[in-house]
Write a protein that holds these residues in place. Structure first.
Motif, PDB file in Angstrom:
ATOM      1  N   GLY A  17     -11.487   0.686  -9.822  1.00  0.00           N
ATOM      2  CA  GLY A  17     -10.592   1.710 -10.324  1.00  0.00           C
ATOM      3  C   GLY A  17     -11.310   2.700 -11.212  1.00  0.00           C
ATOM      4  N   PRO A  18     -10.611   3.743 -11.652  1.00  0.00           N
ATOM      5  CA  PRO A  18     -11.213   4.722 -12.556  1.00  0.00           C
ATOM      6  C   PRO A  18     -11.504   4.101 -13.915  1.00  0.00           C
ATOM      7  CG  PRO A  18      -8.857   5.132 -12.288  1.00  0.00           C
ATOM      8  CD  PRO A  18      -9.215   4.059 -11.306  1.00  0.00           C
ATOM      9  N   GLU A  63     -19.725   4.589 -13.444  1.00  0.00           N
ATOM     10  CA  GLU A  63     -21.116   4.143 -13.384  1.00  0.00           C
ATOM     11  C   GLU A  63     -21.522   3.795 -11.958  1.00  0.00           C
ATOM     12  OE1 GLU A  63     -21.360   0.896 -16.079  1.00  0.00           O
ATOM     13  OE2 GLU A  63     -21.103   2.154 -17.868  1.00  0.00           O
ATOM     14  N   PHE A  64     -20.612   3.167 -11.210  1.00  0.00           N
ATOM     15  CA  PHE A  64     -20.908   2.805  -9.825  1.00  0.00           C
ATOM     16  C   PHE A  64     -21.107   4.061  -8.987  1.00  0.00           C
ATOM     17  CE2 PHE A  64     -20.558   0.931  -5.686  1.00  0.00           C
ATOM     18  CZ  PHE A  64     -20.933  -0.399  -5.848  1.00  0.00           C
ATOM     19  N   VAL A  65     -20.250   5.059  -9.179  1.00  0.00           N
ATOM     20  CA  VAL A  65     -20.380   6.323  -8.448  1.00  0.00           C
ATOM     21  C   VAL A  65     -21.687   7.019  -8.819  1.00  0.00           C
ATOM     22  CG1 VAL A  65     -19.377   8.606  -8.116  1.00  0.00           C
ATOM     23  CG2 VAL A  65     -17.888   6.603  -8.166  1.00  0.00           C
ATOM     24  N   PHE A 103     -11.811   6.637  -2.153  1.00  0.00           N
ATOM     25  CA  PHE A 103     -11.394   5.610  -3.105  1.00  0.00           C
ATOM     26  C   PHE A 103     -10.192   4.869  -2.535  1.00  0.00           C
ATOM     27  CE2 PHE A 103     -13.327   8.708  -6.157  1.00  0.00           C
ATOM     28  CZ  PHE A 103     -14.310   7.871  -6.670  1.00  0.00           C
ATOM     29  N   ARG A 104     -10.238   3.533  -2.604  1.00  0.00           N
ATOM     30  CA  ARG A 104      -9.117   2.737  -2.117  1.00  0.00           C
ATOM     31  C   ARG A 104      -8.204   2.261  -3.249  1.00  0.00           C
ATOM     32  NH1 ARG A 104      -7.334   4.265   1.730  1.00  0.00           N
ATOM     33  NH2 ARG A 104      -5.965   2.442   1.659  1.00  0.00           N
ATOM     34  N   HIS A 105      -8.635   2.414  -4.499  1.00  0.00           N
ATOM     35  CA  HIS A 105      -7.752   2.108  -5.621  1.00  0.00           C
ATOM     36  C   HIS A 105      -6.839   3.319  -5.836  1.00  0.00           C
ATOM     37  CE1 HIS A 105      -6.201   1.006  -9.519  1.00  0.00           C
ATOM     38  NE2 HIS A 105      -6.956  -0.089  -9.583  1.00  0.00           N
ATOM     39  N   PRO A 106      -5.528   3.146  -5.763  1.00  0.00           N
ATOM     40  CA  PRO A 106      -4.617   4.296  -5.829  1.00  0.00           C
ATOM     41  C   PRO A 106      -4.721   5.105  -7.111  1.00  0.00           C
ATOM     42  CG  PRO A 106      -3.450   2.312  -5.093  1.00  0.00           C
ATOM     43  CD  PRO A 106      -4.801   1.874  -5.559  1.00  0.00           C
ATOM     44  N   ALA A 107      -5.135   4.469  -8.218  1.00  0.00           N
ATOM     45  CA  ALA A 107      -5.112   5.157  -9.507  1.00  0.00           C
ATOM     46  C   ALA A 107      -6.069   6.345  -9.577  1.00  0.00           C
ATOM     47  CB  ALA A 107      -5.432   4.173 -10.634  1.00  0.00           C
ATOM     48  N   TRP A 108      -7.093   6.365  -8.723  1.00  0.00           N
ATOM     49  CA  TRP A 108      -8.025   7.501  -8.743  1.00  0.00           C
ATOM     50  C   TRP A 108      -7.309   8.818  -8.466  1.00  0.00           C
ATOM     51  CZ3 TRP A 108     -13.014   7.357 -10.341  1.00  0.00           C
ATOM     52  CH2 TRP A 108     -13.673   6.129 -10.348  1.00  0.00           C
ATOM     53  N   PRO A 146       2.302  -0.946  -2.558  1.00  0.00           N
ATOM     54  CA  PRO A 146       1.567  -0.983  -3.832  1.00  0.00           C
ATOM     55  C   PRO A 146       0.148  -0.441  -3.713  1.00  0.00           C
ATOM     56  CG  PRO A 146       2.739  -3.045  -3.475  1.00  0.00           C
ATOM     57  CD  PRO A 146       2.863  -2.267  -2.203  1.00  0.00           C
ATOM     58  N   SER A 147      -0.454  -0.595  -2.540  1.00  0.00           N
ATOM     59  CA  SER A 147      -1.835  -0.152  -2.338  1.00  0.00           C
ATOM     60  C   SER A 147      -1.941   1.262  -1.785  1.00  0.00           C
ATOM     61  CB  SER A 147      -2.545  -1.113  -1.383  1.00  0.00           C
ATOM     62  OG  SER A 147      -1.878  -1.157  -0.120  1.00  0.00           O
ATOM     63  N   SER A 148      -0.826   1.964  -1.665  1.00  0.00           N
ATOM     64  CA  SER A 148      -0.840   3.294  -1.058  1.00  0.00           C
ATOM     65  C   SER A 148      -1.650   4.281  -1.903  1.00  0.00           C
ATOM     66  CB  SER A 148       0.581   3.818  -0.895  1.00  0.00           C
ATOM     67  OG  SER A 148       1.326   3.021   0.009  1.00  0.00           O
ATOM     68  N   VAL A 149      -2.571   4.962  -1.253  1.00  0.00           N
ATOM     69  CA  VAL A 149      -3.358   6.007  -1.903  1.00  0.00           C
ATOM     70  C   VAL A 149      -2.676   7.341  -1.636  1.00  0.00           C
ATOM     71  CG1 VAL A 149      -5.599   7.162  -1.999  1.00  0.00           C
ATOM     72  CG2 VAL A 149      -5.478   4.690  -1.626  1.00  0.00           C
ATOM     73  N   PRO A 150      -2.382   8.124  -2.674  1.00  0.00           N
ATOM     74  CA  PRO A 150      -1.726   9.409  -2.456  1.00  0.00           C
ATOM     75  C   PRO A 150      -2.586  10.330  -1.589  1.00  0.00           C
ATOM     76  CG  PRO A 150      -1.666   8.786  -4.774  1.00  0.00           C
ATOM     77  CD  PRO A 150      -2.588   7.830  -4.101  1.00  0.00           C
ATOM     78  N   PRO A 151      -1.968  11.124  -0.715  1.00  0.00           N
ATOM     79  CA  PRO A 151      -2.727  12.003   0.191  1.00  0.00           C
ATOM     80  C   PRO A 151      -3.171  13.295  -0.483  1.00  0.00           C
ATOM     81  CG  PRO A 151      -0.391  12.232   0.618  1.00  0.00           C
ATOM     82  CD  PRO A 151      -0.513  11.172  -0.449  1.00  0.00           C
ATOM     83  N   VAL A 152      -3.994  13.174  -1.522  1.00  0.00           N
ATOM     84  CA  VAL A 152      -4.451  14.326  -2.292  1.00  0.00           C
ATOM     85  C   VAL A 152      -5.586  15.023  -1.548  1.00  0.00           C
ATOM     86  CG1 VAL A 152      -5.471  15.093  -4.466  1.00  0.00           C
ATOM     87  CG2 VAL A 152      -3.767  13.252  -4.454  1.00  0.00           C
ATOM     88  N   THR A 153      -5.453  16.311  -1.326  1.00  0.00           N
ATOM     89  CA  THR A 153      -6.463  17.067  -0.570  1.00  0.00           C
ATOM     90  C   THR A 153      -7.301  17.926  -1.514  1.00  0.00           C
ATOM     91  OG1 THR A 153      -4.764  18.732  -0.114  1.00  0.00           O
ATOM     92  CG2 THR A 153      -5.195  17.105   1.613  1.00  0.00           C
TER      93      THR A 153
END
Length: 285
Positions: free
Chosen positions: A135-136, A142-144, A160-165, A195-202
């Motif tokens: 997550g963020p 650091e990983f990025v 990113f697969r963590h939705p919070a990003w 719960p795991s849905s990632v928003p479709p942010v473009t």
């Protein structure tokens, strides 16, 4: 206006081969790739996640596809922070102790494996799909950053697969992080009520490339079998909703890669064909 390239996330998926999409006489390894590349200008090499790509295969892919055709290669699991079984490693590395030495060697071999694509100008991007537990925050950043250091000079796209990003309040910071490292952001289409849905942010974070991956809208995402997770056929209306958003991305990036990951039977290539017609873009390199 930038180019929009539409394709699928595999040309070798067994379910696709069994579906009958490939005609008789074009179902061997060479025939499949040649047939696919006559119809689409881009493909994702999803097998790179499961096993290190080989320079020999990369060279053959260049030979078997027309000029202008590009490959997006999915990064090997060990390089993205996912669990990696020893059987997925090259035989001579399986007895090596886990640690930085092994990871460094895997990075080197991954780079060697994709070099023929890069040298021929046929490497569209290297896709880093980070795991849902990254997550963020300081550790994620650091990983990025470490990934950026090790991929200097590569065209990189990040999913990113963590939705919070990409949730409200974080999306600007995420876009700024990717832009700082020159990474292209990957937008996703998937079911939005899980719960795991990632928003479709473009977000456009690189002037060179933007990527959209269509996972399908199965409600079994994250819980079912592979077939359950990806069994989804997009309707024309669902794809048409994306057309103006994809054109808007192309106004801000030199290229937009639109890749269908609903790889169950021929659903991905059929959706890619439909999207190409909706966008009125060339469907071959």
């Amino acid at each position: 206006m930038g180019e929009i390239l539409v394709g699928s996330c595999s040309w070798t998926d067994p379910a696709l081969v069994r579906s009958g999409w490939y005609p008789r006489g074009r179902r061997d390894a060479e025939g499949r790739l040649r047939y696919y590349s006559e119809r689409f200008p881009v493909v994702e090499v999803d097998s790179g996640y499961y096993a290190l790509p080989s320079a020999r295969n990369s060279g053959l892919w260049v030979e078997r596809t027309p000029q202008g055709f590009v490959f997006d290669v999915k990064a090997f699991s060990l390089l993205t922070g996912h669990p990696t079984k020893r059987a997925a490693l090259p035989a001579d590395l399986r007895d090596r102790p886990r640690g930085r030495g092994l990871v460094t060697e895997v990075w080197a071999r991954f780079a060697e494996g994709i070099e023929p694509l890069r040298a021929a100008g046929r490497l569209g991007s290297v896709l880093f799909q980070f795991p849902p537990w990254l997550g963020p925050g300081a550790r994620g950043e650091e990983f990025v950053e470490e990934c950026a250091r090790l991929t200097a000079g590569w065209p990189v796209a990040v999913e990113f697969r963590h939705p919070a990003w990409w949730r409200q309040g974080q999306e600007r910071e995420t876009a700024a992080l990717l832009a700082h490292h020159g990474f292209a952001s990957v937008a996703v289409d998937m079911a939005q009520d899980l719960p795991s849905s990632v928003p479709p942010v473009t977000a456009v974070t690189s002037p060179r490339l933007s990527v959209v991956r269509f996972h399908g809208r199965s409600r079994s995402w994250g819980t079912g079998s592979k077939e359950d997770r990806f069994r989804y056929a997009y309707g024309d209306a669902e794809l048409a909703e994306w057309a103006p958003r994809l054109r808007a991305l192309a106004e801000r990036a030199e290229r937009v890669h639109v890749l269908f990951n609903n790889c169950c039977g021929d659903a991905a290539v059929r959706a890619a064909e439909t999207m190409g017609r909706l966008l009125r873009v060339p469907q071959a390199a």
